[in-house]
Design an enzyme around this catalytic site. Structure first.
Site, PDB file in Angstrom:
ATOM      1  N   ARG A   1     -34.584  20.959   1.668  1.00 27.22           N
ATOM      2  CA  ARG A   1     -34.907  22.187   2.080  1.00 27.22           C
ATOM      3  C   ARG A   1     -36.248  22.882   1.100  1.00 27.22           C
ATOM      4  O   ARG A   1     -36.692  23.733   1.487  1.00 27.22           O
ATOM      5  CB  ARG A   1     -33.704  23.084   1.920  1.00 27.22           C
TER       6      ARG A   1
ATOM      7  N   LYS B   1     -26.273  11.075  -6.662  1.00 27.66           N
ATOM      8  CA  LYS B   1     -25.205  10.626  -5.429  1.00 27.66           C
ATOM      9  C   LYS B   1     -24.350   9.547  -5.857  1.00 27.66           C
ATOM     10  O   LYS B   1     -24.729   8.645  -6.541  1.00 27.66           O
ATOM     11  CB  LYS B   1     -25.998  10.300  -4.171  1.00 27.66           C
TER      12      LYS B   1
HETATM   13  N1  BES Z   1     -30.362  13.650   2.354  1.00 26.69           N
HETATM   14  C1  BES Z   1     -29.264  14.438   2.265  1.00 26.69           C
HETATM   15  C2  BES Z   1     -28.623  14.730   3.573  1.00 26.69           C
HETATM   16  C3  BES Z   1     -27.983  13.352   4.112  1.00 26.69           C
HETATM   17  C4  BES Z   1     -26.687  13.084   4.002  1.00 26.69           C
HETATM   18  C5  BES Z   1     -28.826  12.828   5.109  1.00 26.69           C
HETATM   19  C6  BES Z   1     -26.232  12.090   5.100  1.00 26.69           C
HETATM   20  C7  BES Z   1     -28.309  11.709   5.763  1.00 26.69           C
HETATM   21  C8  BES Z   1     -27.111  11.558   5.736  1.00 26.69           C
HETATM   22  C9  BES Z   1     -29.557  15.909   1.559  1.00 26.69           C
HETATM   23  O1  BES Z   1     -30.808  15.812   0.595  1.00 26.69           O
HETATM   24  C10 BES Z   1     -28.546  16.012   0.700  1.00 26.69           C
HETATM   25  O2  BES Z   1     -28.316  15.508  -0.248  1.00 26.69           O
HETATM   26  N2  BES Z   1     -27.774  17.103   1.146  1.00 26.69           N
HETATM   27  C11 BES Z   1     -26.806  17.715   0.506  1.00 26.69           C
HETATM   28  C12 BES Z   1     -26.732  19.172   0.201  1.00 26.69           C
HETATM   29  C13 BES Z   1     -25.845  19.807  -0.651  1.00 26.69           C
HETATM   30  C14 BES Z   1     -26.146  19.435  -2.032  1.00 26.69           C
HETATM   31  C15 BES Z   1     -25.737  21.265  -0.530  1.00 26.69           C
HETATM   32  C16 BES Z   1     -25.429  17.392   1.311  1.00 26.69           C
HETATM   33  O3  BES Z   1     -25.336  17.273   2.397  1.00 26.69           O
HETATM   34  O4  BES Z   1     -24.197  17.048   0.635  1.00 26.69           O
HETATM   35 ZN    ZN Z   2     -30.316  15.172  -1.267  1.00 24.89          ZN
END
Ligand code: BES
Ligand code: ZN
Ligand code: ZN
Length: 493
Positions: free
Chosen positions: A345, A271
Site C-alpha cells: 500500500r 514473514k
Molecule cells: N504480499 C503480501 C500479501 C499476500 C499474502 C500476497 C498472501 C499473496 C499471498 C502483503 O504485502 C502483506 O504482507 N500483507 C499483510 C498486511 C498486514 C501486515 C496488514 C497481510 O496480508 O498479512
Molecule cells: Zn507484505
C-alpha cells in the site's frame, strides 16, 4: 505456436491430432458425419461418450489424414459460455502436452456463441492450458514447449473466426508473458530487471516506456517507495508505460497501476517461512499491467492507456524502515508505519497520487495486497473495491460482468466509511495497518486516501497464483488480470 484457419475437406486435414468439440445436442449428427472413419460402431462410442462437459473420447480413425481424433464434450448447448469453451480446451491440451503432439487441429463446432467470441475463447483456452514454465529444468529432453501449429477448421463465418482467433492468440501470449514474469526466480527479478522486461516489451511492440531511477524517485518525493526500498541492496524503480494512439476514444487516459514488490520478506516484520515461500509472486500486479500494455499495443486498441509500476523488494537490512517510523508520501501525507509487511500500500499510494498528473478518466490498480483477500474469497476471484468518484455502482456491475465473461472473476467488497477510522494514527495523518479485521478492505481504504478520481482496486493475492491446476490455469502463476483489463479496454466507448 502458429495458428491458421483451414477450409480443406476434413479428411484431408493432415495433423497429428484432430480435436472435435461436440455440444450434447449435436452428438448424433457428429457421429453420423464421422461414421465412415470410425473403426468401432457409433453405438459403442455413444455408450461411453455423451458430450458432457470435459468428457473426452479418443480414437484412431480410418481414412482420415489426421492420425488421431479426440471428441471433446462441451455440455448442453444452452449452457455454453465463452468460459466453458475455454475450460473445455484443458483436457485436450493435457493430452497434447502428454503425448507431445506437434500439429493440432480444432474442428470449429456449430455453437450458440458467435464465431468471433468462440474463436477467441478456444484459442485462449488452448494456449493458456498448454503453458508450462520450464526455464530452470536442466533436462531439456523432459521439456516440450507445446505444439508448433494449431489449425482451426472453419466452415462457417471465417472472417469472424479469424478475428477472434488472432485476438485470442495475442491475449493468450500476453497472459503467458505475465505468467513467465511471476514464475521467474527472484535472482532474475530485481526491480531493475522488472523495469527492463517492461522496456523490452515496449520496444518490441511499439509502446512508450520510461524508467525512473532512485535519484528521480527521490526528486519526485515518493517516500513510500523509498521507505520500503531502504532495507534492500538493489535500487527501486518507477516505470511509466504509455499507449496513446491518434484514434483514442478517450480524451483522458485510463491509468493502470501494478504492485511491483519483486520479493516480500515482510521487512523487519519478517514473514514466517510458510508465508514467505511464495513471495516472489508479489509483483503479479505489475506483471498484469505489463502484459496488458503489451496486448493493448499489439491489438492497437483505440484507447489511451498509461501503466505505472512502482517496484522494489521488501527486506530487513541495516537501513530498513522500522515499525513506528513516520514517512512522508508523494502526496505530502504522513504515514506511521506500524507494520513493515504492509508495504504494498505504501508503494501503490505513491503511484496513485502521481496518477493524478494524468487527469485520468479511471485508475485501476492490481495488487497482491492482503492475505485477508485470500481468506475472504479464495483463489477463484479477485476482490473488487472502488471509490465514490463517478458512478461506482455501474463500475462495479461492469467489472463483475466482465469477470464472468473473461474468467478473471472479481467479487465486490464494501468500502464502508467507518473502516477508514481503523487507520487513524495518534501522531501522523494515517497509519499503514488497521487491526486484523476486514484486512482487504482497510488496505483499500488506505489506498483510497490517495485518490481523487474514479478508481478501482483489485486485490489479486488469491487468484494470481495456484498450488493446484484449475482448468486452463496450470499451477503457479495465472496471469490474472490481463484478460479482464484487455476486455475492459476493448469495450471502452
Ligand atoms: N504480499 C503480501 C500479501 C499476500 C499474502 C500476497 C498472501 C499473496 C499471498 C502483503 O504485502 C502483506 O504482507 N500483507 C499483510 C498486511 C498486514 C501486515 C496488514 C497481510 O496480508 O498479512
Ligand atoms: Zn507484505
Ligand atoms: Zn507484499
Amino acid at each position: 505456436m502458429r495458428i491458421s484457419l483451414s477450409t480443406i475437406p476434413l479428411p484431408e486435414l493432415d495433423v497429428d491430432l484432430l480435436i472435435y468439440p461436440v455440444v450434447q445436442e449435436s452428438l448424433d449428427e457428429v457421429l453420423v458425419s464421422l461414421a465412415p472413419y470410425l473403426t468401432a460402431p457409433p453405438e459403442r462410442i455413444r455408450d461411453e461418450f455423451k458430450g458432457e462437459l470435459a468428457q473426452t473420447f479418443f480414437f484412431y480413425p480410418e481414412g482420415l489424414s489426421a492420425a488421431r481424433v479426440l471428441l471433446l464434450g462441451l455440455g448442453a448447448s444452452d449452457e455454453l459460455t465463452p468460459e466453458r469453451l475455454r475450460r473445455s480446451m484443458a483436457p485436450a491440451a493435457g493430452i497434447v502436452m502428454e503425448k507431445r503432439t506437434d500439429t493440432v487441429a480444432i474442428v470449429f463446432p456449430t455453437l450458440p456463441v458467435d464465431e468471433e467470441t468462440a474463436g477467441q475463447a478456444m484459442v485462449e483456452g488452448f494456449m493458456l492450458s498448454t503453458y508450462r514454465f520450464e526455464k530452470y529444468k536442466t533436462e531439456q529432453s523432459t521439456t516440450f514447449e507445446g505444439p508448433g501449429r494449431l489449425v482451426l477448421h472453419v466452415e462457417g463465418k471465417q472472417q469472424a473466426a479469424r478475428r477472434g482467433a488472432e485476438r485470442g492468440r495475442i491475449i493468450a501470449e500476453a497472459t503467458r508473458f505475465a505468467r513467465d514474469l511471476v514464475n521467474l526466480s527472484p535472482h532474475e527479478k530485481s526491480a531493475q530487471d522488472l523495469a527492463r522486461y517492461a522496456q523490452q516489451s515496449a520496444k518490441k511492440y511499439g509502446y512508450y516506456a520510461e524508467v525512473w531511477d532512485r535519484e528521480r524517485i527521490e526528486k519526485e518525493g515518493m517516500g513510500g517507495l523509498l521507505a520500503v526500498n531502504r532495507g534492500s541492496v538493489d535500487p527501486p524503480t518507477f516505470t511509466i508505460l504509455e499507449w496513446q494512439p491518434e484514434n483514442a476514444v478517450n480524451s483522458n487516459p485510463v491509468v493502470l497501476v501494478g504492485k511491483g514488490v519483486v520479493f516480500d520478506t515482510g521487512g523487519l516484520d519478517l514473514k514466517p517461512p510458510q508465508y514467505m515461500e511464495k513471495m516472489k509472486t508479489d509483483m503479479a500486479g505489475a506483471a498484469a499491467v505489463i502484459g496488458t500494455m503489451e496486448a493493448v499495443a499489439r491489438l492497437k486498441l483505440p484507447v489511451h492507456v498509461v501503466g505505472l509500476i512502482p517496484a522494489t523488494d521488501n527486506r530487513p537490512g541495516e537501513k530498513a524502515y522500522v515499525p513506528g517510523e513516520v514517512i512522508r508520501m508523494h502526496s505530502g501525507a504522513t504515514v506511521e508505519v506500524l507494520n513493515t509487511d504492509a508495504e504494498g500500500r505504501l508503494i501503490l499510494a505513491d503511484a496513485l497520487s502521481y496518477a493524478r498528473t494524468y487527469d485520468p478518466e479511471l485508475v485501476i490498480d492490481l495488487a497482491t495486497l492482503t492475505g485477508a483477500q485470500v481468506v475472504a474469497l479464495g483463489r477463484l476471484a479477485a476482490a473488487f473495491m472502488t471509490n465514490n468518484h463517478g458512478d461506482a455502482e455501474k463500475r462495479t456491475e461492469t467489472f463483475v460482468a466482465l469477470g464472468e465473461k473473461t474468467g478473471d472473476r472479481v467479487a465486490p467488497l464494501p468500502m464502508y466509511e467507518e473502516y477508514k477510522d481503523l487507520l487513524k494514527s495518534d501522531i501522523a495523518d494515517l497509519k499503514n495497518v488497521g487491526n486484523r479485521e476486514a484486512g482487504a478492505i482497510t488496505a483499500a481504504k488506505f489506498l483510497e486516501h490517495f485518490t481523487d478520481y474514479p478508481w478501482v482496486h483489485l486485490d489479486i493475492a488469491g487468484p494470481s497464483y495456484l498450488d493446484q491446476p484449475f482448468h486452463y490455469r496450470p499451477k503457479g502463476a495465472t496471469g490474472f488480470g490481463v484478460r479482464l483489463l484487455v476486455e475492459f479496454l476493448r469495450t471502452l466507448k
